[in-house]
Design a protein around this motif. Structure first.
Motif, PDB file in Angstrom:
ATOM      1  N   ILE A  57       0.861  -1.198   0.000  1.00 24.13           N
ATOM      2  CA  ILE A  57       0.000   0.000   0.000  1.00 24.13           C
ATOM      3  C   ILE A  57       0.892   1.240   0.000  1.00 24.13           C
ATOM      4  N   ILE A  58       0.656   2.120  -0.939  1.00 22.42           N
ATOM      5  CA  ILE A  58       1.343   3.425  -0.948  1.00 22.42           C
ATOM      6  C   ILE A  58       0.486   4.382  -0.126  1.00 22.42           C
ATOM      7  N   ALA A  59       1.103   5.008   0.877  1.00 22.11           N
ATOM      8  CA  ALA A  59       0.360   5.960   1.729  1.00 22.11           C
ATOM      9  C   ALA A  59       1.287   7.126   2.055  1.00 22.11           C
ATOM     10  N   THR A  60       1.806   7.757   0.992  1.00 15.90           N
ATOM     11  CA  THR A  60       2.892   8.730   1.181  1.00 15.90           C
ATOM     12  C   THR A  60       2.410  10.170   1.371  1.00 15.90           C
ATOM     13  N   GLY A  61       1.106  10.407   1.318  1.00 11.65           N
ATOM     14  CA  GLY A  61       0.566  11.688   1.757  1.00 11.65           C
ATOM     15  C   GLY A  61       0.829  12.867   0.841  1.00 11.65           C
ATOM     16  N   SER A  62       0.916  14.046   1.446  1.00 12.68           N
ATOM     17  CA  SER A  62       0.985  15.282   0.662  1.00 12.68           C
ATOM     18  C   SER A  62       1.814  16.339   1.387  1.00 12.68           C
ATOM     19  N   VAL A  63       2.089  17.404   0.672  1.00 16.03           N
ATOM     20  CA  VAL A  63       2.835  18.563   1.222  1.00 16.03           C
ATOM     21  C   VAL A  63       2.106  19.837   0.785  1.00 16.03           C
ATOM     22  N   PRO A  64       2.412  20.984   1.416  1.00 12.73           N
ATOM     23  CA  PRO A  64       1.710  22.213   1.003  1.00 12.73           C
ATOM     24  C   PRO A  64       1.987  22.537  -0.465  1.00 12.73           C
ATOM     25  N   PHE A  65       0.962  22.985  -1.143  1.00  9.68           N
ATOM     26  CA  PHE A  65       1.110  23.410  -2.532  1.00  9.68           C
ATOM     27  C   PHE A  65       1.328  24.930  -2.551  1.00  9.68           C
ATOM     28  N   VAL A  66       2.406  25.344  -3.179  1.00 13.93           N
ATOM     29  CA  VAL A  66       2.711  26.782  -3.267  1.00 13.93           C
ATOM     30  C   VAL A  66       2.653  27.206  -4.732  1.00 13.93           C
ATOM     31  N   PRO A  67       1.723  28.101  -5.094  1.00 15.08           N
ATOM     32  CA  PRO A  67       1.637  28.502  -6.508  1.00 15.08           C
ATOM     33  C   PRO A  67       2.887  29.246  -6.978  1.00 15.08           C
ATOM     34  N   LYS A  68       3.077  29.177  -8.255  1.00 14.33           N
ATOM     35  CA  LYS A  68       4.184  29.878  -8.918  1.00 14.33           C
ATOM     36  C   LYS A  68       4.168  31.368  -8.555  1.00 14.33           C
ATOM     37  N   GLY A  69       5.326  31.956  -8.362  1.00 13.87           N
ATOM     38  CA  GLY A  69       5.412  33.401  -8.090  1.00 13.87           C
ATOM     39  C   GLY A  69       5.431  33.733  -6.609  1.00 13.87           C
ATOM     40  N   ILE A  70       5.183  32.727  -5.766  1.00 14.15           N
ATOM     41  CA  ILE A  70       5.152  32.978  -4.321  1.00 14.15           C
ATOM     42  C   ILE A  70       6.435  32.436  -3.700  1.00 14.15           C
ATOM     43  N   GLU A  71       7.154  33.314  -3.020  1.00  7.24           N
ATOM     44  CA  GLU A  71       8.419  32.908  -2.400  1.00  7.24           C
ATOM     45  C   GLU A  71       8.195  32.678  -0.905  1.00  7.24           C
ATOM     46  N   VAL A  72       8.324  31.440  -0.495  1.00  6.55           N
ATOM     47  CA  VAL A  72       8.144  31.106   0.930  1.00  6.55           C
ATOM     48  C   VAL A  72       9.495  31.214   1.631  1.00  6.55           C
ATOM     49  N   ASP A  73       9.591  32.071   2.655  1.00  9.15           N
ATOM     50  CA  ASP A  73      10.858  32.147   3.404  1.00  9.15           C
ATOM     51  C   ASP A  73      10.742  31.498   4.782  1.00  9.15           C
ATOM     52  N   GLY A  74       9.545  31.043   5.125  1.00 11.25           N
ATOM     53  CA  GLY A  74       9.364  30.342   6.401  1.00 11.25           C
ATOM     54  C   GLY A  74       9.244  31.254   7.599  1.00 11.25           C
ATOM     55  N   LYS A  75       9.374  32.563   7.412  1.00 13.08           N
ATOM     56  CA  LYS A  75       9.240  33.477   8.559  1.00 13.08           C
ATOM     57  C   LYS A  75       8.161  34.527   8.305  1.00 13.08           C
ATOM     58  N   VAL A 109       6.633  34.789   4.932  1.00 13.56           N
ATOM     59  CA  VAL A 109       5.733  34.115   3.980  1.00 13.56           C
ATOM     60  C   VAL A 109       5.809  32.629   4.317  1.00 13.56           C
ATOM     61  N   ILE A 110       4.694  32.093   4.785  1.00 15.89           N
ATOM     62  CA  ILE A 110       4.735  30.769   5.420  1.00 15.89           C
ATOM     63  C   ILE A 110       3.638  29.843   4.874  1.00 15.89           C
ATOM     64  N   THR A 111       3.821  28.556   5.113  1.00 20.72           N
ATOM     65  CA  THR A 111       2.744  27.595   4.855  1.00 20.72           C
ATOM     66  C   THR A 111       2.231  27.126   6.229  1.00 20.72           C
ATOM     67  N   SER A 112       1.267  26.219   6.199  1.00 18.43           N
ATOM     68  CA  SER A 112       0.733  25.710   7.474  1.00 18.43           C
ATOM     69  C   SER A 112       1.823  25.015   8.288  1.00 18.43           C
ATOM     70  N   ASP A 113       2.811  24.417   7.597  1.00 18.47           N
ATOM     71  CA  ASP A 113       3.900  23.747   8.329  1.00 18.47           C
ATOM     72  C   ASP A 113       4.576  24.709   9.303  1.00 18.47           C
ATOM     73  N   HIS A 114       4.787  25.949   8.850  1.00 20.96           N
ATOM     74  CA  HIS A 114       5.424  26.953   9.716  1.00 20.96           C
ATOM     75  C   HIS A 114       4.412  27.538  10.705  1.00 20.96           C
ATOM     76  N   ALA A 115       3.208  27.837  10.196  1.00 21.76           N
ATOM     77  CA  ALA A 115       2.216  28.537  11.020  1.00 21.76           C
ATOM     78  C   ALA A 115       1.876  27.736  12.276  1.00 21.76           C
ATOM     79  N   LEU A 116       1.874  26.409  12.163  1.00 25.77           N
ATOM     80  CA  LEU A 116       1.488  25.579  13.304  1.00 25.77           C
ATOM     81  C   LEU A 116       2.475  25.689  14.458  1.00 25.77           C
ATOM     82  N   LYS A 117       3.666  26.150  14.171  1.00 25.84           N
ATOM     83  CA  LYS A 117       4.658  26.313  15.251  1.00 25.84           C
ATOM     84  C   LYS A 117       4.419  27.600  16.023  1.00 25.84           C
ATOM     85  N   LEU A 118       3.582  28.443  15.525  1.00 27.21           N
ATOM     86  CA  LEU A 118       3.188  29.709  16.154  1.00 27.21           C
ATOM     87  C   LEU A 118       4.407  30.471  16.696  1.00 27.21           C
TER      88      LEU A 118
END
Ligand SMILES: Cc1cc2nc3c(=O)[nH]c(=O)nc-3n(C[C@H](O)[C@H](O)[C@H](O)COP(=O)(O)OP(=O)(O)OC[C@H]3O[C@@H](n4cnc5c(N)ncnc54)[C@H](O)[C@@H]3O)c2cc1C
Ligand SMILES: NC(=O)c1ccc[n+]([C@@H]2O[C@H](COP(=O)([O-])OP(=O)(O)OC[C@H]3O[C@@H](n4cnc5c(N)ncnc54)[C@H](O)[C@@H]3O)[C@@H](O)[C@H]2O)c1
Length: 569
Positions: free
Chosen positions: A221-239, A241-250
């Motif tokens: 069984i493949i159960a490898t899940g997913s990661v945040p999707f970031v549209p083209k043109g958006i630069e995520v720096d993690g501080k 400009v963030i995704t939920s992965d960063h935001a959850l660390k509050l």
């Protein structure tokens, strides 16, 4: 040192090239690939979601086979099926989907291994459902304590409510650790082998994990899940400009945050941020906020969850370019019209959360070795989660569950699909009814749903030639809701008046996420309204909202004799 798996996962995190399947945004895809940055709100930290356990590549538990079958390792040449197997079942990915499948498999007597390249628990436990619900538990209480009007109505007096950001963040982090340990221990206790390392499919019934460990299984069984999707043109720096992965660390509660996307993640985080004092600006590509919900529920949610809060919004626009804050300059967001693609506006904010969907994590899995071509990254499967190859044929003994197949990106759906697969491989045909799987958004109040929205039901009715009826009940008439001073809410039933079939149920109100299960179980079991309306509910409870809902439906078909028979006790 980071494991190669974690590195590939983290780079995938910011360089996703696959859009969620339901969005026509192809022109804006292809996010720039940049490593997640290290400083966020003054704290130096490692942004990669790594755990020390991911560094070792060994079996962390081994038990004797749960079944007495003699399983001997015998590897065929690459590409050919082995004759005997190390395991009955191997699951790639120890997220909620993999965990659900593993537990059911051992219950069914299968010798089972689960391969995990990062930490047990996957998205839901470490970067999803679990920490987000911890933050939402805090935001719910803050909201209540800050509402003078609400407290006054209950006769309560509370002095000003405050919070400690690190304390809130710790609550989320501690909960994730606790649940991760629970999941790990439950698998170990039942005899599931947890193999650590990145897995690659080598051929039919054969998988490599870690550096060069090879294992075979009758079914995979493949159960490898997913990661945040970031549209083209958006630069995520993690501080900034963030995704939920960063935001959850509050690590920061910005004064003003733009949330790109008003789906589940955007909405839940708007609840958290506004309760903690931020102002929020939504940027939504479609013409209305919360486009995935039943339109009537969406309107009510907007009236209660958006309009009275410090939230404004731009709809019908894409965030075509987002540049992180730098050298004293704020985050800048370029907005273009979703249809004409003309420039509409430029926003300057303190931070931006990208909540534009999730992309499957299937890169480097070795799918080419079983002749499988992904569709926008998702593994193609049939209704039994059997993997379909590039020629349209089923790949024997290969299944894919959870976010990686894109059928329904919810934790409990992943787990239910895993259980369904185990049923099949142990000899019982099973097809999961996805229309019976509930979903909930854990805002205050909550939104929940199962089955079709009203427009979907009307479309189906037109094609298939039947009538659709609607029934509604308000929380304002419910004693328990009024006792809690939480009368704002609505339950909506979409049904067939001719035969009493439940097509969809949508709830907005206090504890909607818990209330939906009476409806989802009814759909799963095929229970009709003319029967369920005789079920008895304790008084006074919120469940009477649904009792009233079913009772108010006008169904032509009679109740089944099973329900109307009198049983004398
Ligand atoms: C912020 C947020 C909140 C959410 N809240 C909810 C919620 O309240 N309710 C809900 O139902 N859903 C929620 N979700 C969605 C839910 O988290 C996912 O649907 C669910 O985690 C999917 O489970 P999965 O098992 O398919 O994949 P995952 O949980 O992503 O697990 C996949 C696992 O596979 C591992 N893996 C990947 N590739 C390999 C490889 N090659 N070798 C070995 N291991 C590998 C990964 O490391 C990971 O551990 C939320 C998601 C987010 C982001
Ligand atoms: N409570 C829950 O069950 C829960 C909570 C969080 C996440 N999840 C799951 O995680 C997944 C991801 O959630 P999500 O909220 O990121 O996705 P989503 O698909 O729910 O919403 C994404 C939103 O972003 C908009 N969008 C996309 N690109 C855009 C752009 N460039 N500019 C402006 N708007 C844009 C879309 O129109 C859509 O409204 C969902 O599939 C959901 O099932 C579930």
């Amino acid at each position: 040192m980071q494991s190669s798996f974690a590195l590939s996962l983290s780079s995938h995190l910011t360089s996703t090239t696959i859009p969620p399947s339901n969005l026509p945004f192809d022109s804006l895809l292809l996010a720039p690939s940049k490593p997640v940055n290290l400083r966020f709100c003054g704290l130096r930290r490692e942004a990669l979601r790594l755990s020390s356990s991911a560094k070792s590549q060994s079996t962390t538990s081994f038990r004797a086979p749960a079944r007495s079958s003699k399983i001997l390792a015998s590897l065929g040449d690459n590409g050919s099926a082995p004759k005997s197997f190390d395991y009955d079942l191997i699951i790639i990915g120890a997220g909620v989907g993999g965990h659900g499948a593993a537990l059911h498999a051992v219950e069914k007597g299968l010798k089972t291994a689960i391969i995990e390249g990062d930490v047990v628990g996957g998205t839901c436990v470490n970067r999803g459902c679990v920490p987000s619900k911890a933050l939402l538990a805090v935001s719910g209480r803050m909201r209540e304590l800050q509402s003078e009007h609400h407290l006054k109505a209950l006769g309560l007096q509370v002095s000003a409510a405050g919070y400690d950001r690190q304390g809130v963040a710790d609550h989320a982090n501690n909960l994730a650790s606790k649940i991760r340990n629970n999941l790990t221990n439950s698998m170990k206790a039942l005899g599931v082998d947890i193999l650590t390392g990145t897995a690659t499919i080598l051929g039919p019934q054969k998988v490599k994990y870690g550096k060069d460990n090879m294992v075979t299984a009758k079914d995979i069984i493949i159960a490898t899940g997913s990661v945040p999707f970031v549209p083209k043109g958006i630069e995520v720096d993690g501080k900034t400009v963030i995704t939920s992965d960063h935001a959850l660390k509050l690590e920061c509660v910005p004064d003003w945050i733009a949330i790109v996307g008003s789906g589940y993640i955007g909405l839940e985080f708007s609840d958290v941020y506004t309760a903690l004092g931020s102002e929020v600006t939504f940027i939504e590509a479609l013409d209305q906020l919360m486009p995935g919900f039943d339109p009537e529920i969406g309107k009510l949610a907007q009236r209660v969850l958006i309009n009275p809060r410090k939230i404004d919004y731009h709809t019908g626009v894409f965030a075509s370019k987002i540049t992180p804050a730098k050298d004293g300059k704020p985050v800048t967001i370029e907005l273009i019209d979703a249809k004409t693609k003309e420039h509409k506006d430029t926003l300057e904010v303190d931070a931006a959360l990208i909540a534009t969907g999730r992309a499957p994590f299937t890169n480097g899995l070795g799918l080419e070795n079983i002749n499988v071509v992904t569709q926008r990254g998702f593994v193609p499967v049939d209704e039994r989660m059997r993997v379909i190859d590039a020629d349209g044929n089923l790949v024997p003994h290969f299944y894919c569950i959870g976010d990686a197949n894109g059928k329904m990106m919810l934790a409990h759906a992943a787990s239910a699909q895993g259980i369904s697969v185990v049923e099949q491989v142990t000899g019982r045909d099973h097809v999961l009814n996805h229309l019976s799987i509930p979903a909930a958004c854990f805002t205050h109040p909550e939104i929940s749903m199962v089955g079709l929205t009203e427009p979907q039901a009307r479309e189906k009715a037109e094609v298939e030639g039947f009538e659709v009826s609607i029934a509604k009940t308000s929380f304002k008439a419910n004693t328990k809701a009024l006792a809690e001073n939480e009368g704002e809410g609505l339950a909506k039933l979409i049904y067939r008046p001719d035969n009493g079939e439940i097509l969809g149920v949508h709830i907005f109100g206090l504890h909607a996420a818990d209330l939906i299960h009476e409806a989802s179980n009814a759909i799963a079991l095929g229970t009709r309204i003319q029967d369920i309306k005789y079920a008895v509910h304790a008084h006074p409870t919120l469940s009477e909202v649904l009792d009233e809902l079913f009772k108010s439906a006008k169904v032509e078909a009679p109740s089944s004799s099973r329900v109307t028979e009198t049983v004398v006790v």
